[in-house]
Design an enzyme around this catalytic site. Structure first.
Site, PDB file in Angstrom:
ATOM      1  N   LEU A  24       6.788  38.914 -22.908  1.00  0.00           N
ATOM      2  CA  LEU A  24       7.407  38.223 -24.037  1.00  0.00           C
ATOM      3  C   LEU A  24       8.785  37.656 -23.704  1.00  0.00           C
ATOM      4  O   LEU A  24       9.521  37.226 -24.595  1.00  0.00           O
ATOM      5  CB  LEU A  24       7.483  39.167 -25.241  1.00  0.00           C
ATOM      6  CG  LEU A  24       6.123  39.702 -25.703  1.00  0.00           C
ATOM      7  CD1 LEU A  24       6.288  40.677 -26.854  1.00  0.00           C
ATOM      8  CD2 LEU A  24       5.173  38.577 -26.070  1.00  0.00           C
ATOM      9  N   HIS A  75      11.429  34.868 -22.193  1.00  0.00           N
ATOM     10  CA  HIS A  75      11.478  33.411 -22.155  1.00  0.00           C
ATOM     11  C   HIS A  75      11.863  32.919 -20.759  1.00  0.00           C
ATOM     12  O   HIS A  75      12.672  33.562 -20.087  1.00  0.00           O
ATOM     13  CB  HIS A  75      12.539  32.894 -23.136  1.00  0.00           C
ATOM     14  CG  HIS A  75      12.188  33.108 -24.559  1.00  0.00           C
ATOM     15  ND1 HIS A  75      12.403  34.323 -25.195  1.00  0.00           N
ATOM     16  CD2 HIS A  75      11.627  32.297 -25.484  1.00  0.00           C
ATOM     17  CE1 HIS A  75      12.000  34.229 -26.453  1.00  0.00           C
ATOM     18  NE2 HIS A  75      11.524  33.017 -26.659  1.00  0.00           N
ATOM     19  N   MET A 113      17.041  41.270 -19.163  1.00  0.00           N
ATOM     20  CA  MET A 113      15.790  41.525 -18.444  1.00  0.00           C
ATOM     21  C   MET A 113      15.849  40.959 -17.029  1.00  0.00           C
ATOM     22  O   MET A 113      15.310  41.547 -16.096  1.00  0.00           O
ATOM     23  CB  MET A 113      14.589  40.952 -19.201  1.00  0.00           C
ATOM     24  CG  MET A 113      14.329  41.629 -20.542  1.00  0.00           C
ATOM     25  SD  MET A 113      14.264  43.435 -20.480  1.00  0.00           S
ATOM     26  CE  MET A 113      12.933  43.701 -19.348  1.00  0.00           C
ATOM     27  N   GLU A 114      16.511  39.834 -16.856  1.00  0.00           N
ATOM     28  CA  GLU A 114      16.643  39.237 -15.524  1.00  0.00           C
ATOM     29  C   GLU A 114      17.482  40.131 -14.613  1.00  0.00           C
ATOM     30  O   GLU A 114      17.142  40.332 -13.439  1.00  0.00           O
ATOM     31  CB  GLU A 114      17.246  37.832 -15.634  1.00  0.00           C
ATOM     32  CG  GLU A 114      16.292  36.795 -16.176  1.00  0.00           C
ATOM     33  CD  GLU A 114      15.965  36.917 -17.668  1.00  0.00           C
ATOM     34  OE1 GLU A 114      15.003  36.272 -18.114  1.00  0.00           O
ATOM     35  OE2 GLU A 114      16.663  37.654 -18.395  1.00  0.00           O
ATOM     36  N   ASP A 123       9.646  49.062   0.222  1.00  0.00           N
ATOM     37  CA  ASP A 123       8.560  48.459   0.988  1.00  0.00           C
ATOM     38  C   ASP A 123       8.919  48.325   2.467  1.00  0.00           C
ATOM     39  O   ASP A 123       8.100  48.618   3.335  1.00  0.00           O
ATOM     40  CB  ASP A 123       8.209  47.087   0.409  1.00  0.00           C
ATOM     41  CG  ASP A 123       7.086  46.422   1.171  1.00  0.00           C
ATOM     42  OD1 ASP A 123       6.011  47.056   1.324  1.00  0.00           O
ATOM     43  OD2 ASP A 123       7.272  45.278   1.630  1.00  0.00           O
TER      44      ASP A 123
END
Length: 169
Positions: free
Chosen positions: A78, A80, A116-117, A131
């Site tokens: 959700l 943008h 969120m970024e 990793d």
């Protein structure tokens, strides 16, 4: 119907939806997040000395973190798509315990925040370290990922209580 104490990603029926930000004011938005990956002393030593077989671990993790900010909208259902104006990623080795601390600060001028970024940058940066080093140290632990500060928009400045932040290297 949105506000600081409401879950605005749900409509009146309780269904998930993408928030309409069309009426929100365009402001400068900034978010700072941090996290860390704990590892064996020998793993940190190899990263610092450049002897990890896959190359420059911190350089690759920094690029991965920056790329992740630009793709957050593809990962978080959700979120943008945003036109970011700047991303700064710091990866700092620290000892006692052996770890790499990742801090990401993200900027944009827009109608929704960049929390969120910033969190995605930290998460992907740390996952990239895992990793690249997992063949040597599968016991690495990602921890303390969280938002440190955000500014802009209707709610303005928010800062985490420094007592709850991970220790700085």
């Amino acid at each position: 119907m949105s506000g600081v104490n409401t879950l605005n990603h749900f409509n009146r029926l309780g269904e998930a939806h993408m928030v309409d930000i069309g009426e929100k004011v365009v402001t400068t938005r900034v978010a700072l997040a941090s996290g860390e990956i704990i590892m064996a002393d020998s793993t940190l030593e190899r990263i610092e000395s450049g002897r990890m077989g896959k190359g420059d671990v911190l350089g690759v993790a920094r690029i991965a973190a920056i790329q992740a900010t630009k793709r957050t909208w593809e990962l978080i259902p959700l979120a943008h798509p945003l036109l970011l104006t700047g991303v700064e990623v710091e990866l700092t080795p620290a000892h006692d315990p052996a770890r790499i601390v990742c801090r990401a600060e993200v900027h944009c001028v827009g109608q929704t925040g960049v929390e969120m970024e910033a969190l995605t940058a930290v998460s992907v940066g740390l996952l990239t370290i895992y990793d690249m080093c997992k063949a040597m140290d599968r016991g690495m632990l990602l921890q303390n990922t969280g938002l440190i500060r955000k500014d802009g928009g209707k709610t303005g400045l928010w800062e985490r209580d420094q007592a709850s932040c991970p220790p700085s290297p």
